[in-house]
Design an enzyme around this catalytic site. Sequence first.
Site, mmCIF file in Angstrom:
data_model
loop_
_atom_site.group_PDB
_atom_site.id
_atom_site.type_symbol
_atom_site.label_atom_id
_atom_site.label_comp_id
_atom_site.label_asym_id
_atom_site.label_seq_id
_atom_site.Cartn_x
_atom_site.Cartn_y
_atom_site.Cartn_z
ATOM 1 N N SER A 148 0.836 -1.199 0.000
ATOM 2 C CA SER A 148 0.000 0.000 0.000
ATOM 3 C C SER A 148 0.879 1.261 0.000
ATOM 4 O O SER A 148 1.631 1.475 -0.942
ATOM 5 C CB SER A 148 -0.960 -0.055 1.189
ATOM 6 O OG SER A 148 -1.972 0.895 1.025
ATOM 7 N N HIS A 166 -7.661 -5.831 1.288
ATOM 8 C CA HIS A 166 -6.440 -5.018 1.372
ATOM 9 C C HIS A 166 -5.485 -5.466 2.486
ATOM 10 O O HIS A 166 -4.347 -5.020 2.537
ATOM 11 C CB HIS A 166 -6.839 -3.553 1.619
ATOM 12 C CG HIS A 166 -5.716 -2.575 1.468
ATOM 13 N ND1 HIS A 166 -5.049 -2.370 0.276
ATOM 14 C CD2 HIS A 166 -5.114 -1.736 2.354
ATOM 15 C CE1 HIS A 166 -4.107 -1.455 0.436
ATOM 16 N NE2 HIS A 166 -4.125 -1.047 1.682
ATOM 17 N N ASP A 190 -10.399 -5.428 -2.685
ATOM 18 C CA ASP A 190 -9.718 -4.401 -1.878
ATOM 19 C C ASP A 190 -10.572 -3.138 -1.925
ATOM 20 O O ASP A 190 -10.831 -2.595 -3.006
ATOM 21 C CB ASP A 190 -8.346 -4.158 -2.512
ATOM 22 C CG ASP A 190 -7.474 -3.184 -1.749
ATOM 23 O OD1 ASP A 190 -8.019 -2.256 -1.136
ATOM 24 O OD2 ASP A 190 -6.250 -3.354 -1.819
HETATM 25 N N1 LIG Z 1 -7.557 2.636 9.183
HETATM 26 C C1 LIG Z 1 -7.915 2.429 7.800
HETATM 27 C C2 LIG Z 1 -7.247 1.236 7.236
HETATM 28 C C3 LIG Z 1 -5.768 1.382 7.194
HETATM 29 C C4 LIG Z 1 -5.163 0.224 6.510
HETATM 30 O O1 LIG Z 1 -5.844 -0.580 5.839
HETATM 31 N N2 LIG Z 1 -3.881 0.079 6.661
HETATM 32 C C5 LIG Z 1 -3.216 -1.009 5.997
HETATM 33 C C6 LIG Z 1 -2.080 -0.454 5.171
HETATM 34 S S1 LIG Z 1 -2.657 0.786 4.050
HETATM 35 C C7 LIG Z 1 -2.646 -1.967 6.993
HETATM 36 O O2 LIG Z 1 -1.794 -2.752 6.665
HETATM 37 N N3 LIG Z 1 -3.104 -1.901 8.258
HETATM 38 C C8 LIG Z 1 -2.566 -2.689 9.336
HETATM 39 C C9 LIG Z 1 -3.172 -4.032 9.516
HETATM 40 O O3 LIG Z 1 -3.989 -4.466 8.696
HETATM 41 O O4 LIG Z 1 -2.793 -4.683 10.495
HETATM 42 C C10 LIG Z 1 -9.418 2.322 7.637
HETATM 43 O O5 LIG Z 1 -10.077 2.847 8.482
HETATM 44 O O6 LIG Z 1 -9.883 1.784 6.638
#
Ligand SMILES: N[C@@H](CCC(=O)N[C@@H](CS)C(=O)NCC(=O)O)C(=O)O
Length: 283
Positions: A151, A261, A228
Amino acid sequence: MGADLRLASEHRCFGGTVAYYRHDSQVCGGEMRFAVYLPPQARAGKVPVLYYLSGLTCTEETFLIKAGAQRLAAELGLMLVVPDTSPRNTGIEKEDVDWEVGTAAGFYVDATSQPWASRFHMFSYVTRELPELVGRSFPARMDREGIFGHSMGGHGALVCALRQPGRYRSVSAFAPISAPMRCPWGQKAFGTYFGPHTEAWRAWDTTELLRSGGSRLPPLLVDQGTSDKFLVEQLKPELLREACEQSGQPLTLRFQDGYDHGYYFVSTFMADHLRHHAAALTA
Ligand SMILES: N[C@@H](CCC(=O)N[C@@H](CS)C(=O)NCC(=O)O)C(=O)O
């Protein structure tokens, strides 16, 4: 271990070691954190280094607890180096009010707009200061570096490689932000870190770098889940494909049916990415 590193914790893992470090960063002007997986082969000699850049909201720990990379990295003899996603506790006003900028959202760029320019130098950190530290602290083959990410970190991996042609022997990404200048995440981050003049943004955008510089990287592997929720608005892999086609950059872009995602997607295709890197790094 160098005297400049502070060991936070260390854990045996698949015959090697996961360790978490803190140190005083010159380029980020304060404490930074990163993690290292040393495969068992590192006890006998130097091993190739594979950097992983994580996405928004992640820390240096997320990848190591969720991506399931260590078992195969141990087999393949790859060192994994995982920086945090930004400086933290900088005292910059508003660093923690929005998950899309500031803390855990450094975007792997060198900010030029104040107040962020005082601390947010993640590009210099992950391409210069951290590798120098790794090279003098661990049994790393610094002539064999690869880079990948997810990402925001997929964007980071592609941009780090495109800005330094010839540096990394292998490059790949999971669901990268392919064209930050043309999506809300990138527009918000670049506006914050570079100011409103979009001309300055081009040097940090994968599709712009491909268009202006041509094919300069080893063959890219990119995986993207079709379910995603960020695919259409933020990630735009079709723009990456178009830029690669126009510049003659070899790209394997795989759409993975039904994957979202998160790290269930990343961990599913992790082995393919590690083998892609090992083929170039251990040949
Ligand atoms: N906080 C965001 C999502 C953030 C997100 O998806 N982050 C990804 C990278 S862009 C991730 O790897 N998050 C950490 C995880 O899944 O543990 C939302 O509200 O949708």
